[in-house]
Design an enzyme around this catalytic site. Sequence first.
Site, PDB file in Angstrom:
ATOM      1  N   ARG A 136      -5.629   3.008 -13.095  1.00  0.00           N
ATOM      2  CA  ARG A 136      -6.335   3.589 -11.943  1.00  0.00           C
ATOM      3  C   ARG A 136      -7.585   2.770 -11.599  1.00  0.00           C
ATOM      4  O   ARG A 136      -8.055   2.781 -10.473  1.00  0.00           O
ATOM      5  CB  ARG A 136      -6.682   5.060 -12.235  1.00  0.00           C
ATOM      6  CG  ARG A 136      -7.238   5.820 -11.071  1.00  0.00           C
ATOM      7  CD  ARG A 136      -6.954   7.323 -11.160  1.00  0.00           C
ATOM      8  NE  ARG A 136      -7.136   7.875 -12.478  1.00  0.00           N
ATOM      9  CZ  ARG A 136      -8.321   8.086 -13.073  1.00  0.00           C
ATOM     10  NH1 ARG A 136      -9.426   7.806 -12.447  1.00  0.00           N
ATOM     11  NH2 ARG A 136      -8.370   8.605 -14.291  1.00  0.00           N
ATOM     12  N   TYR A 144      -3.051   5.446  14.899  1.00  0.00           N
ATOM     13  CA  TYR A 144      -1.874   5.907  14.149  1.00  0.00           C
ATOM     14  C   TYR A 144      -2.057   7.400  13.836  1.00  0.00           C
ATOM     15  O   TYR A 144      -3.159   7.827  13.447  1.00  0.00           O
ATOM     16  CB  TYR A 144      -1.745   5.088  12.851  1.00  0.00           C
ATOM     17  CG  TYR A 144      -0.737   5.679  11.913  1.00  0.00           C
ATOM     18  CD1 TYR A 144       0.605   5.730  12.269  1.00  0.00           C
ATOM     19  CD2 TYR A 144      -1.115   6.244  10.702  1.00  0.00           C
ATOM     20  CE1 TYR A 144       1.543   6.313  11.428  1.00  0.00           C
ATOM     21  CE2 TYR A 144      -0.188   6.829   9.861  1.00  0.00           C
ATOM     22  CZ  TYR A 144       1.142   6.859  10.239  1.00  0.00           C
ATOM     23  OH  TYR A 144       2.059   7.444   9.423  1.00  0.00           O
ATOM     24  N   ASP A 160      -7.913  -1.371  11.343  1.00  0.00           N
ATOM     25  CA  ASP A 160      -6.542  -1.330  10.828  1.00  0.00           C
ATOM     26  C   ASP A 160      -5.804  -2.526  11.438  1.00  0.00           C
ATOM     27  O   ASP A 160      -5.575  -2.592  12.647  1.00  0.00           O
ATOM     28  CB  ASP A 160      -5.881   0.000  11.233  1.00  0.00           C
ATOM     29  CG  ASP A 160      -4.502   0.166  10.609  1.00  0.00           C
ATOM     30  OD1 ASP A 160      -3.808  -0.857  10.413  1.00  0.00           O
ATOM     31  OD2 ASP A 160      -4.104   1.318  10.351  1.00  0.00           O
ATOM     32  N   LYS A 180       4.373  -2.115   5.834  1.00  0.00           N
ATOM     33  CA  LYS A 180       4.954  -2.694   7.044  1.00  0.00           C
ATOM     34  C   LYS A 180       5.179  -4.204   6.883  1.00  0.00           C
ATOM     35  O   LYS A 180       5.983  -4.598   6.058  1.00  0.00           O
ATOM     36  CB  LYS A 180       4.061  -2.349   8.244  1.00  0.00           C
ATOM     37  CG  LYS A 180       3.700  -0.857   8.334  1.00  0.00           C
ATOM     38  CD  LYS A 180       4.919  -0.020   8.554  1.00  0.00           C
ATOM     39  CE  LYS A 180       4.731   1.466   8.683  1.00  0.00           C
ATOM     40  NZ  LYS A 180       3.625   2.151   8.059  1.00  0.00           N
TER      41      LYS A 180
HETATM   42  C1  LIG Z   1      -1.091   1.258  11.966  1.00  0.00           C
HETATM   43  C2  LIG Z   1      -0.757   2.085  10.772  1.00  0.00           C
HETATM   44  N1  LIG Z   1      -1.720   2.381   9.891  1.00  0.00           N
HETATM   45  C3  LIG Z   1      -1.473   3.134   8.798  1.00  0.00           C
HETATM   46  C4  LIG Z   1      -0.222   3.647   8.558  1.00  0.00           C
HETATM   47  C5  LIG Z   1       0.017   4.496   7.329  1.00  0.00           C
HETATM   48  O1  LIG Z   1       0.644   3.720   6.368  1.00  0.00           O
HETATM   49  P1  LIG Z   1       1.567   4.336   5.182  1.00  0.00           P
HETATM   50  O2  LIG Z   1       2.776   4.944   5.826  1.00  0.00           O
HETATM   51  O3  LIG Z   1       1.845   3.134   4.336  1.00  0.00           O
HETATM   52  O4  LIG Z   1       0.739   5.357   4.493  1.00  0.00           O
HETATM   53  C6  LIG Z   1       0.823   3.349   9.441  1.00  0.00           C
HETATM   54  C7  LIG Z   1       2.177   3.897   9.190  1.00  0.00           C
HETATM   55  O5  LIG Z   1       3.046   3.860  10.040  1.00  0.00           O
HETATM   56  C8  LIG Z   1       0.552   2.564  10.583  1.00  0.00           C
HETATM   57  O6  LIG Z   1       1.515   2.265  11.464  1.00  0.00           O
END
Ligand SMILES: Cc1ncc(COP(=O)(O)O)c(C=O)c1O
Length: 397
Positions: free
Chosen positions: A61, A114, A186, A211
């Site tokens: 952790r 998101y 992000d 992704k």
């Molecule tokens: C732009 C973006 N940020 C964060 C996330 C969240 O990621 P996770 O599904 O790995 O928790 C996603 C998920 O689709 C996303 O498209």
Amino acid sequence: MSDFHDGLRPESRIVHPPVTEVTGSRPLGVPIHQGHVFAFPDGDALAEAFAGPDRAFLYNRLGNPTVRSLEHAVAGLEGGSGALAASSGMGAINTVLLALLRSGDHVIAQESLYGGTFAALADLAARWGVTVTHVRGDDPEEVRVALRPNTRLLYLETVSNPTARVTDLPALIGVAREAGVLSVVDNTFTTPLLCRPIEHGADVVVHSATKYLGGHSDVLAGVAVFADADLHHRVWEHGVELGASLDPFAAWLTLRGMQTLGLRMRRHCESALDLAGRLAAHPAVTTVHHPGLPGHPDHEVARRLLPEGVGGVFAVDLAGGREAAGAFVGALRLASLAPSLGGVHTLVMHPASTSHRQLSDEELAAAGIGPGTVRLAVGIVHPEDLWADLEQALGKV
Ligand SMILES: Cc1ncc(COP(=O)(O)O)c(C=O)c1O
């Protein structure tokens, strides 16, 4: 084995199998250190290991060698001083938000975030006394007007879902920096190969490594990268308490996927732009939301900020509305109807009935999403095969 081991009974010896040390050569791939705990020669060394993210490994952790390789790899690509891997993109985002915010703080965030991030901020607002102002994100003046004395954080996404709006990071982050406000970006949709927000002044970059970084739809992972070592240390301390740590095998899968990121991103970008152009000329399509096309509202920002490509995600509006969208996604054979993006497969989604279903018709319209909008996350199969599939499915609407 030591004399000490030689003297043990078989059932004791088997609990301590020999650990092979690699000498005289080195492993080319990153080894998986799956064990979650590390032993120390003495109490002082063990105590010292608790002090920070750069000390001896102790307990997963707090840190793990395989996970650390991933953290160093992503931090290096983003130009950050350090990184923190998490068990998902949301794990990384929540660790950053909870570490940096306290009750009474104000956040300025893009409205087209998101959905999970939007919900996390709404939850902080509803239950933890944080106020959030959403801005469109295409005008630095809007951020300036939204600033308050207690504004702590500006939260942006490089490219938004599903209409691929491109954020003018240097302009918006510049306003935050002048006011002493931290910026979190992000960068999932573009990856550090297409955009490095820290070069534009961001303090923290977050990724759903699930992704493009992982790239093969087989791992859930997140990473937060920090421009500054102190910020890294602070968020790491909170991450240790929160416990959204990444499993070493997931880190290894992500690292293995990342080795082909350069080749994959080039293919994602080229195929998506090629298909966007063909779709724009199809009679069943009214609008193509791809920033590489001259008609997109952020075409100029994309040319300046993302000269090497905008990624593989874009959207189309079908003339026949919701019914046409349903017929189209149902007729696809090579592309799959599925959430997620950034992997080798091509995935499609109908945002109005899935990822954005909680929005009213007015909110959908404000986000540029219509009943006939379909999002495409273009994978790496041959673009001609993909076009053949899209064309036959458009023939069914
Ligand atoms: C732009 C973006 N940020 C964060 C996330 C969240 O990621 P996770 O599904 O790995 O928790 C996603 C998920 O689709 C996303 O498209």
